[in-house]
Scaffold this motif. Sequence first.
Motif, PDB file in Angstrom:
ATOM      1  N   GLY A  95       0.809  -1.204   0.000  1.00  0.00           N
ATOM      2  CA  GLY A  95       0.000   0.000   0.000  1.00  0.00           C
ATOM      3  C   GLY A  95       0.843   1.254   0.000  1.00  0.00           C
ATOM      4  N   VAL A  96       0.219   2.341  -0.412  1.00  0.00           N
ATOM      5  CA  VAL A  96       0.883   3.641  -0.438  1.00  0.00           C
ATOM      6  C   VAL A  96      -0.076   4.679   0.139  1.00  0.00           C
ATOM      7  CG1 VAL A  96       1.902   5.453  -1.872  1.00  0.00           C
ATOM      8  CG2 VAL A  96       2.250   3.045  -2.471  1.00  0.00           C
ATOM      9  N   VAL A  97       0.428   5.489   1.048  1.00  0.00           N
ATOM     10  CA  VAL A  97      -0.343   6.602   1.606  1.00  0.00           C
ATOM     11  C   VAL A  97       0.386   7.885   1.236  1.00  0.00           C
ATOM     12  CG1 VAL A  97      -1.280   7.673   3.675  1.00  0.00           C
ATOM     13  CG2 VAL A  97      -1.072   5.175   3.553  1.00  0.00           C
ATOM     14  N   THR A  98      -0.293   8.791   0.569  1.00  0.00           N
ATOM     15  CA  THR A  98       0.291  10.091   0.248  1.00  0.00           C
ATOM     16  C   THR A  98      -0.586  11.168   0.863  1.00  0.00           C
ATOM     17  OG1 THR A  98      -0.917  10.170  -1.860  1.00  0.00           O
ATOM     18  CG2 THR A  98       1.314   9.298  -1.909  1.00  0.00           C
ATOM     19  N   LEU A  99       0.014  12.138   1.508  1.00  0.00           N
ATOM     20  CA  LEU A  99      -0.793  13.186   2.144  1.00  0.00           C
ATOM     21  C   LEU A  99      -0.036  14.506   2.215  1.00  0.00           C
ATOM     22  CD1 LEU A  99       0.230  13.778   5.342  1.00  0.00           C
ATOM     23  CD2 LEU A  99      -0.630  11.454   5.605  1.00  0.00           C
ATOM     24  N   LYS A 100      -0.823  15.572   2.327  1.00  0.00           N
ATOM     25  CA  LYS A 100      -0.301  16.902   2.623  1.00  0.00           C
ATOM     26  C   LYS A 100      -0.824  17.292   3.998  1.00  0.00           C
ATOM     27  CE  LYS A 100      -0.283  18.569  -2.186  1.00  0.00           C
ATOM     28  NZ  LYS A 100      -0.813  19.627  -3.107  1.00  0.00           N
ATOM     29  N   PHE A 101      -0.028  18.046   4.752  1.00  0.00           N
ATOM     30  CA  PHE A 101      -0.482  18.434   6.080  1.00  0.00           C
ATOM     31  C   PHE A 101      -0.123  19.883   6.388  1.00  0.00           C
ATOM     32  CE2 PHE A 101       3.934  17.319   6.820  1.00  0.00           C
ATOM     33  CZ  PHE A 101       4.354  18.250   7.761  1.00  0.00           C
ATOM     34  N   GLU A 102      -0.913  20.465   7.273  1.00  0.00           N
ATOM     35  CA  GLU A 102      -0.615  21.755   7.875  1.00  0.00           C
ATOM     36  C   GLU A 102      -0.829  21.616   9.372  1.00  0.00           C
ATOM     37  OE1 GLU A 102      -2.610  25.234   6.312  1.00  0.00           O
ATOM     38  OE2 GLU A 102      -2.742  24.349   4.304  1.00  0.00           O
ATOM     39  N   ALA A 142      -4.799  22.366  12.373  1.00  0.00           N
ATOM     40  CA  ALA A 142      -4.389  21.106  11.756  1.00  0.00           C
ATOM     41  C   ALA A 142      -5.277  20.741  10.575  1.00  0.00           C
ATOM     42  CB  ALA A 142      -4.429  19.990  12.785  1.00  0.00           C
ATOM     43  N   LEU A 143      -4.637  20.431   9.443  1.00  0.00           N
ATOM     44  CA  LEU A 143      -5.332  19.978   8.238  1.00  0.00           C
ATOM     45  C   LEU A 143      -4.509  18.852   7.615  1.00  0.00           C
ATOM     46  CD1 LEU A 143      -6.171  23.386   6.475  1.00  0.00           C
ATOM     47  CD2 LEU A 143      -7.794  21.923   7.670  1.00  0.00           C
ATOM     48  N   ILE A 144      -5.165  17.794   7.180  1.00  0.00           N
ATOM     49  CA  ILE A 144      -4.497  16.702   6.477  1.00  0.00           C
ATOM     50  C   ILE A 144      -5.388  16.264   5.333  1.00  0.00           C
ATOM     51  CG2 ILE A 144      -3.562  14.358   6.626  1.00  0.00           C
ATOM     52  CD1 ILE A 144      -3.245  14.784   9.634  1.00  0.00           C
ATOM     53  N   ARG A 145      -4.832  16.089   4.163  1.00  0.00           N
ATOM     54  CA  ARG A 145      -5.599  15.581   3.031  1.00  0.00           C
ATOM     55  C   ARG A 145      -4.719  14.655   2.204  1.00  0.00           C
ATOM     56  NH1 ARG A 145      -9.967  18.895  -0.671  1.00  0.00           N
ATOM     57  NH2 ARG A 145     -10.744  17.075  -1.796  1.00  0.00           N
ATOM     58  N   GLY A 146      -5.277  13.494   1.832  1.00  0.00           N
ATOM     59  CA  GLY A 146      -4.463  12.561   1.075  1.00  0.00           C
ATOM     60  C   GLY A 146      -5.235  11.396   0.503  1.00  0.00           C
ATOM     61  N   GLU A 147      -4.490  10.397   0.030  1.00  0.00           N
ATOM     62  CA  GLU A 147      -5.072   9.203  -0.576  1.00  0.00           C
ATOM     63  C   GLU A 147      -4.352   7.963  -0.074  1.00  0.00           C
ATOM     64  OE1 GLU A 147      -4.864   9.392  -4.806  1.00  0.00           O
ATOM     65  OE2 GLU A 147      -6.109  11.192  -4.971  1.00  0.00           O
ATOM     66  N   THR A 148      -5.060   6.858  -0.030  1.00  0.00           N
ATOM     67  CA  THR A 148      -4.457   5.562   0.269  1.00  0.00           C
ATOM     68  C   THR A 148      -4.797   4.598  -0.859  1.00  0.00           C
ATOM     69  OG1 THR A 148      -6.325   4.510   1.394  1.00  0.00           O
ATOM     70  CG2 THR A 148      -4.946   5.993   2.696  1.00  0.00           C
ATOM     71  N   LYS A 149      -3.836   3.784  -1.225  1.00  0.00           N
ATOM     72  CA  LYS A 149      -4.055   2.754  -2.246  1.00  0.00           C
ATOM     73  C   LYS A 149      -3.499   1.437  -1.717  1.00  0.00           C
ATOM     74  CE  LYS A 149      -3.579   6.067  -6.069  1.00  0.00           C
ATOM     75  NZ  LYS A 149      -2.816   6.432  -7.298  1.00  0.00           N
ATOM     76  N   PHE A 150      -4.359   0.425  -1.639  1.00  0.00           N
ATOM     77  CA  PHE A 150      -3.931  -0.873  -1.135  1.00  0.00           C
ATOM     78  C   PHE A 150      -4.249  -1.975  -2.127  1.00  0.00           C
ATOM     79  CE2 PHE A 150      -3.214   0.995   2.937  1.00  0.00           C
ATOM     80  CZ  PHE A 150      -2.318   0.133   3.557  1.00  0.00           C
ATOM     81  N   THR A 151      -3.341  -2.932  -2.197  1.00  0.00           N
ATOM     82  CA  THR A 151      -3.527  -4.100  -3.051  1.00  0.00           C
ATOM     83  C   THR A 151      -3.240  -5.358  -2.241  1.00  0.00           C
ATOM     84  OG1 THR A 151      -2.811  -2.856  -5.010  1.00  0.00           O
ATOM     85  CG2 THR A 151      -2.869  -5.263  -5.183  1.00  0.00           C
TER      86      THR A 151
END
Length: 305
Positions: A60-67, A72-81
């Motif tokens: 899996g891969v988790v990519t996110l941006k944060f402040e 506090a703010l976090i936004r991202g995506e997860t992809k799992f196989t």
Amino acid sequence: MEKFLKSIFTVTAIMCFMASFAFAAPKDELDALYKDMNKVNNGKINIEVNGKFMEDVFNGVVTLKFESKPSALIRGETKFTVYDNGDMKKAKNTAYEFYVEDEGKAYTYYYTEKGKNKWFKDTVSNDDKKAEKDAAESVMSNLDPNVLGDLTTKVDYDTSYTGQAGKADTVGYKVSVDVPKFVEIFSAIALEKATKEDAEKIKMAQEIGKDLPNIDYTVIGDTKKREVTGFVLPLTPFIQGSGAAIAKNAKLDAMTKAIAVMMFSGAELDIKGVGTDYNNVKVEKLPDNIKKSAKQAENKKANKK
């Protein structure tokens, strides 16, 4: 998905907690590098997870941006196989978008399966967060800083990452955490207020903990930019060693030992993360219409019944 999101933050918290021991070790440059990270208010994080459990292989891969400031703010995506029985032709793919925001009185987690645009939410009140923080601070205040330092048995340069890709300013620090000592200290604290039933479980964990292997991981830093740029956490040796520790315990029945060996002897889990674009990121907020239409997570409904 909610459990997965919380696991991300749990892993992050554990890594920070463990890293604090490393930076308390006699490595002045590492200590300074960690302190310099206080200047970071936003950035990007990429986490890769690869493993095996029983007969299934997953990645899996988790990519996110944060402040972190002003809120506090976090936004991202997860992809799992997941590959059934390790068969590359039997891949099950899932992908989610997620968003976390400090909304004043609470942190709210939003998520949706990618492409479906059907958002769900879960909320953690600031009162709950404060209670957790107070409890953690209470535990830490009772610990001798010298004892915490002992949990890190060794900090060395990791030559596999020092000067990586020709970057002379890249330095890797290999850290070894004394897990048996960790279990001994925190189980003793837990026993102080444990019920009779819980005390038995804690004592069992203490016994198993004596045979657990250390956890070794690497912190990667840029000594020119004064930033921690990544970590490498190979948990496979620890997981497999945990199975062996459970099987070694004389107080456990044969069936429990057999299950532990079956589950953990061939298990694999390796995690690595990279941080980039520090103090150069702006998180795009989730639109208000999505927030208002997001449905409450299932577990919250169950708790209200």
